[in-house]
Design a protein around this motif. Structure first.
Motif, PDB file in Angstrom:
ATOM      1  N   ALA A  28       0.836  -1.205   0.000  1.00 15.35           N
ATOM      2  CA  ALA A  28       0.000   0.000   0.000  1.00 15.35           C
ATOM      3  C   ALA A  28       0.873   1.258   0.000  1.00 15.35           C
ATOM      4  CB  ALA A  28      -0.924  -0.008   1.212  1.00 15.35           C
ATOM      5  N   GLY A  29       1.967   1.207   0.746  1.00 18.23           N
ATOM      6  CA  GLY A  29       2.862   2.353   0.801  1.00 18.23           C
ATOM      7  C   GLY A  29       3.517   2.655  -0.533  1.00 18.23           C
ATOM      8  N   LEU A  30       3.843   1.616  -1.299  1.00 22.10           N
ATOM      9  CA  LEU A  30       4.443   1.834  -2.611  1.00 22.10           C
ATOM     10  C   LEU A  30       3.435   2.411  -3.597  1.00 22.10           C
ATOM     11  CD1 LEU A  30       6.746  -1.309  -2.969  1.00 22.10           C
ATOM     12  CD2 LEU A  30       7.380   1.036  -2.399  1.00 22.10           C
ATOM     13  N   HIS A  31       2.198   1.940  -3.535  1.00 23.66           N
ATOM     14  CA  HIS A  31       1.163   2.572  -4.372  1.00 23.66           C
ATOM     15  C   HIS A  31       1.086   4.070  -4.059  1.00 23.66           C
ATOM     16  CE1 HIS A  31      -0.513  -0.950  -6.312  1.00 23.66           C
ATOM     17  NE2 HIS A  31      -0.791  -1.545  -5.163  1.00 23.66           N
ATOM     18  N   ASP A  32       1.088   4.394  -2.798  1.00 25.03           N
ATOM     19  CA  ASP A  32       0.993   5.797  -2.398  1.00 25.03           C
ATOM     20  C   ASP A  32       2.195   6.600  -2.890  1.00 25.03           C
ATOM     21  OD1 ASP A  32      -1.478   5.660  -1.139  1.00 25.03           O
ATOM     22  OD2 ASP A  32      -0.624   5.197   0.826  1.00 25.03           O
ATOM     23  N   GLN A  33       3.381   6.011  -2.814  1.00 27.27           N
ATOM     24  CA  GLN A  33       4.575   6.729  -3.269  1.00 27.27           C
ATOM     25  C   GLN A  33       4.491   7.049  -4.756  1.00 27.27           C
ATOM     26  OE1 GLN A  33       8.571   5.537  -1.991  1.00 27.27           O
ATOM     27  NE2 GLN A  33       7.621   4.180  -0.470  1.00 27.27           N
ATOM     28  N   TYR A  34       4.032   6.101  -5.537  1.00 21.31           N
ATOM     29  CA  TYR A  34       3.956   6.338  -6.981  1.00 21.31           C
ATOM     30  C   TYR A  34       2.830   7.308  -7.342  1.00 21.31           C
ATOM     31  CZ  TYR A  34       7.611   3.046  -8.264  1.00 21.31           C
ATOM     32  OH  TYR A  34       8.832   2.427  -8.443  1.00 21.31           O
ATOM     33  N   PHE A  35       1.691   7.197  -6.670  1.00 25.44           N
ATOM     34  CA  PHE A  35       0.624   8.163  -6.937  1.00 25.44           C
ATOM     35  C   PHE A  35       1.059   9.562  -6.509  1.00 25.44           C
ATOM     36  CE2 PHE A  35      -2.746   4.618  -6.784  1.00 25.44           C
ATOM     37  CZ  PHE A  35      -2.898   4.627  -8.170  1.00 25.44           C
ATOM     38  N   ALA A  36       1.761   9.675  -5.407  1.00 25.51           N
ATOM     39  CA  ALA A  36       2.252  10.980  -4.943  1.00 25.51           C
ATOM     40  C   ALA A  36       3.261  11.566  -5.926  1.00 25.51           C
ATOM     41  CB  ALA A  36       2.885  10.837  -3.556  1.00 25.51           C
ATOM     42  N   ALA A  37       3.988  10.687  -6.634  1.00 31.11           N
ATOM     43  CA  ALA A  37       4.977  11.148  -7.600  1.00 31.11           C
ATOM     44  C   ALA A  37       4.354  11.630  -8.911  1.00 31.11           C
ATOM     45  CB  ALA A  37       5.974  10.029  -7.899  1.00 31.11           C
ATOM     46  N   GLY A  38       3.043  11.396  -9.084  1.00 32.42           N
ATOM     47  CA  GLY A  38       2.366  11.867 -10.281  1.00 32.42           C
ATOM     48  C   GLY A  38       1.821  10.794 -11.186  1.00 32.42           C
ATOM     49  N   ALA A  39       1.920   9.521 -10.771  1.00 34.00           N
ATOM     50  CA  ALA A  39       1.373   8.445 -11.595  1.00 34.00           C
ATOM     51  C   ALA A  39      -0.147   8.517 -11.640  1.00 34.00           C
ATOM     52  CB  ALA A  39       1.810   7.082 -11.055  1.00 34.00           C
ATOM     53  N   ASP A  40      -0.705   8.265 -12.818  1.00 37.33           N
ATOM     54  CA  ASP A  40      -2.157   8.139 -12.980  1.00 37.33           C
ATOM     55  C   ASP A  40      -2.599   6.703 -12.736  1.00 37.33           C
ATOM     56  OD1 ASP A  40      -2.950  10.868 -14.245  1.00 37.33           O
ATOM     57  OD2 ASP A  40      -1.251  10.190 -15.453  1.00 37.33           O
ATOM     58  N   ILE A  41      -1.707   5.763 -13.056  1.00 40.91           N
ATOM     59  CA  ILE A  41      -2.017   4.330 -13.000  1.00 40.91           C
ATOM     60  C   ILE A  41      -0.959   3.629 -12.159  1.00 40.91           C
ATOM     61  CG2 ILE A  41      -2.414   2.226 -14.347  1.00 40.91           C
ATOM     62  CD1 ILE A  41      -2.859   4.113 -16.805  1.00 40.91           C
ATOM     63  N   SER A  42      -1.394   2.763 -11.259  1.00 37.60           N
ATOM     64  CA  SER A  42      -0.459   1.936 -10.501  1.00 37.60           C
ATOM     65  C   SER A  42      -0.852   0.474 -10.676  1.00 37.60           C
ATOM     66  CB  SER A  42      -0.468   2.316  -9.019  1.00 37.60           C
ATOM     67  OG  SER A  42       0.564   1.633  -8.319  1.00 37.60           O
ATOM     68  N   GLU A  43       0.151  -0.378 -10.828  1.00 37.59           N
ATOM     69  CA  GLU A  43      -0.079  -1.806 -11.054  1.00 37.59           C
ATOM     70  C   GLU A  43      -0.265  -2.568  -9.748  1.00 37.59           C
ATOM     71  OE1 GLU A  43       2.459  -3.915 -13.808  1.00 37.59           O
ATOM     72  OE2 GLU A  43       3.505  -2.038 -14.221  1.00 37.59           O
ATOM     73  N   THR A  44      -1.017  -3.637  -9.832  1.00 38.77           N
ATOM     74  CA  THR A  44      -1.087  -4.564  -8.710  1.00 38.77           C
ATOM     75  C   THR A  44       0.252  -5.294  -8.579  1.00 38.77           C
ATOM     76  OG1 THR A  44      -1.966  -6.296 -10.163  1.00 38.77           O
ATOM     77  CG2 THR A  44      -3.566  -4.942  -8.957  1.00 38.77           C
ATOM     78  N   ASN A  45       0.575  -5.687  -7.369  1.00 36.57           N
ATOM     79  CA  ASN A  45       1.810  -6.428  -7.119  1.00 36.57           C
ATOM     80  C   ASN A  45       1.559  -7.926  -7.364  1.00 36.57           C
ATOM     81  OD1 ASN A  45       4.513  -6.840  -6.115  1.00 36.57           O
ATOM     82  ND2 ASN A  45       3.596  -7.562  -4.214  1.00 36.57           N
ATOM     83  N   THR A  46       1.237  -8.248  -8.631  1.00 41.27           N
ATOM     84  CA  THR A  46       0.825  -9.619  -8.979  1.00 41.27           C
ATOM     85  C   THR A  46       1.526 -10.123 -10.232  1.00 41.27           C
ATOM     86  OG1 THR A  46      -1.064  -8.757 -10.257  1.00 41.27           O
ATOM     87  CG2 THR A  46      -1.461  -9.326  -7.929  1.00 41.27           C
ATOM     88  N   PHE A  47       2.694  -9.585 -10.521  1.00 37.88           N
ATOM     89  CA  PHE A  47       3.408  -9.867 -11.768  1.00 37.88           C
ATOM     90  C   PHE A  47       3.596 -11.365 -12.005  1.00 37.88           C
ATOM     91  CE2 PHE A  47       7.430 -10.263 -14.192  1.00 37.88           C
ATOM     92  CZ  PHE A  47       7.145  -9.462 -15.279  1.00 37.88           C
ATOM     93  N   SER A  48       3.879 -12.113 -10.947  1.00 40.76           N
ATOM     94  CA  SER A  48       4.126 -13.558 -11.072  1.00 40.76           C
ATOM     95  C   SER A  48       3.060 -14.394 -10.369  1.00 40.76           C
ATOM     96  CB  SER A  48       5.508 -13.912 -10.504  1.00 40.76           C
ATOM     97  OG  SER A  48       6.523 -13.231 -11.195  1.00 40.76           O
ATOM     98  N   ALA A  49       1.887 -13.831 -10.201  1.00 43.08           N
ATOM     99  CA  ALA A  49       0.852 -14.488  -9.405  1.00 43.08           C
ATOM    100  C   ALA A  49      -0.048 -15.395 -10.241  1.00 43.08           C
ATOM    101  CB  ALA A  49       0.024 -13.456  -8.650  1.00 43.08           C
ATOM    102  N   THR A  50       0.579 -16.411 -10.846  1.00 45.43           N
ATOM    103  CA  THR A  50      -0.173 -17.475 -11.503  1.00 45.43           C
ATOM    104  C   THR A  50       0.217 -18.795 -10.844  1.00 45.43           C
ATOM    105  OG1 THR A  50       1.568 -17.764 -13.167  1.00 45.43           O
ATOM    106  CG2 THR A  50      -0.280 -16.313 -13.744  1.00 45.43           C
ATOM    107  N   VAL A  51      -0.649 -19.788 -10.976  1.00 48.22           N
ATOM    108  CA  VAL A  51      -0.340 -21.091 -10.376  1.00 48.22           C
ATOM    109  C   VAL A  51       0.904 -21.709 -11.008  1.00 48.22           C
ATOM    110  CG1 VAL A  51      -2.692 -21.597  -9.615  1.00 48.22           C
ATOM    111  CG2 VAL A  51      -1.996 -22.203 -11.945  1.00 48.22           C
ATOM    112  N   ILE A  52       1.179 -21.365 -12.272  1.00 50.32           N
ATOM    113  CA  ILE A  52       2.375 -21.911 -12.929  1.00 50.32           C
ATOM    114  C   ILE A  52       3.635 -21.273 -12.361  1.00 50.32           C
ATOM    115  CG2 ILE A  52       3.631 -22.013 -15.124  1.00 50.32           C
ATOM    116  CD1 ILE A  52       0.917 -22.399 -16.511  1.00 50.32           C
ATOM    117  N   ALA A  53       3.690 -19.947 -12.315  1.00 48.67           N
ATOM    118  CA  ALA A  53       4.884 -19.266 -11.807  1.00 48.67           C
ATOM    119  C   ALA A  53       5.083 -19.519 -10.317  1.00 48.67           C
ATOM    120  CB  ALA A  53       4.789 -17.776 -12.083  1.00 48.67           C
ATOM    121  N   GLN A  54       3.991 -19.544  -9.544  1.00 48.17           N
ATOM    122  CA  GLN A  54       4.109 -19.707  -8.103  1.00 48.17           C
ATOM    123  C   GLN A  54       4.385 -21.157  -7.690  1.00 48.17           C
ATOM    124  OE1 GLN A  54       4.208 -17.517  -5.547  1.00 48.17           O
ATOM    125  NE2 GLN A  54       4.258 -15.862  -7.061  1.00 48.17           N
TER     126      GLN A  54
END
Length: 355
Positions: free
Chosen positions: A67-93
């Motif tokens: 949550a803190g990283l989302h806030d840091q990026y939005f505070a920096a001016g980001a319009d869009i922030s990604e979920t922290n789910t880059f490798s969150a598939t049953v195959i990768a995990q």
């Protein structure tokens, strides 16, 4: 604000200005200097094997960090922030021996964290609505390339297995409330097509339709993805999905990525997005390109009318995003070209037949 209203706001914002995505998650999590215990939390105390390095699990074990990283990026001016789910598939995990329920929970909670942060910042700054993108990353197994140099037909997974893994992830991200999907860092177009099919099939079955952003990876100066396609061939392979945006990320810095973004800008009749690395890694695997340097390259892209969405990948920080957001804030977004009607084929090379 309902999700449908926010999606309409996303389309409106994209017509008006260049949108900004967040930066690297890996570099920021690394800076947090988390321990094995942080990654395990209370839920995985007795789990076999090392969990440190499985950044996605932090959605469950250290949601405060995410949550803190989302806030840091939005505070920096980001319009869009990604979920922290880059490798969150049953195959990768499976590398971490996580069960299907744990993978579902990572995606669900990751989506909720991103959505909550976007909602907070939209309420705080209603003139600048924020959006949560469901990160759907590449797999550690590919459909287009052999897993055995001595057997060109060898594969570690089937199309159906990849499809099922992405379907599982997409359902959880949607339930968690994301505003759009980001199929990213695509090295194998066939894997990407499995993800697209999963999304489209779920929509046909009644799941709420969301915008799809597709981002491939040009692996080196050859100008090709790992599965061999040129930029235009890659676009021809996925344009049937009618994506909200198409683009590239990762592998290259902005200076080396430019010609491939320019090629997409020429051929794509949708938004073009790009989020490069902070240059190329040094001998120690670190990224030395400074925020103002990355922003300088991206500003030139924008001034040349090449992009609609920009951001950062490996090595980029909230400061890189702050500089980038400031650099493009007064520049016009790319005009989407009208392309003549033609049969366009992909393969490894693009091929066009004009009647």
């Amino acid at each position: 604000m309902t999700r449908a209203t926010r999606i309409a706001a996303l389309h409106a914002a994209a017509r008006e200005r260049i949108l900004v995505l967040d930066g690297s998650w890996g570099v920021m999590i690394q800076r947090s200097e988390l321990s094995e215990e942080d990654f395990r939390g209370d839920r995985f105390t007795s789990h076999n094997g090392q969990m440190k390095g499985n950044n996605d699990i932090l959605c469950l074990t250290r949601p405060d960090v995410i949550a803190g990283l989302h806030d840091q990026y939005f505070a920096a001016g980001a319009d869009i922030s990604e979920t922290n789910t880059f490798s969150a598939t049953v195959i990768a995990q499976d590398d971490y021996k996580l069960d299907e329920q744990s993978v579902w929970d990572i995606n669900l909670e990751g989506a909720k964290l991103a959505r909550a942060a976007a909602d907070r910042w939209t309420a705080k700054e209603p003139h600048k609505p924020r959006f949560a993108a469901g990160s759907i990353g590449p797999l550690n197994k590919m459909l287009s390339m052999s897993s055995d140099v001595n057997d060109p037909g060898a594969r570690l997974v089937t199309f159906d297995q990849v499809y099922d893994a992405y379907r599982h992830q997409v359902k959880a991200l949607n339930e968690g409330g994301v505003h759009l999907y980001l199929i990213e860092t695509i090295t194998d177009t066939l894997n990407c097509k499995a993800a697209i099919k999963a999304i489209k099939d779920l929509e046909d079955e009644g799941m709420e339709a969301l915008p799809i952003w597709i981002s491939g990876t040009i692996t080196d100066r050859s100008g090709r993805t790992l599965s061999g396609q040129t930029a235009e061939a890659f676009w021809n392979s996925v344009r049937h999905a009618k994506p909200f945006a198409i683009g590239f990320n990762c592998a290259l810095g902005a200076d080396l990525m430019r010609p491939f973004i320019a090629e997409l800008s020429r051929v794509a009749d949708t938004l073009v997005a790009a989020y490069p690395n902070a240059g190329l890694p040094n001998a120690m695997g670190q990224y030395d390109e400074q925020p103002h340097e990355t922003a300088h390259f991206i500003e030139e892209w924008a001034a040349s009318g090449l992009v609609n969405i920009v951001g950062g990948c490996c090595g980029t920080t909230p400061e890189h995003i702050r500089h980038t957001a400031e650099a493009v804030s007064k520049l016009l977004t790319r005009v989407i070209p009208e392309r003549p009607v033609a049969m366009r084929l992909s393969g490894l090379e693009p091929f066009e037949v004009v009647a």
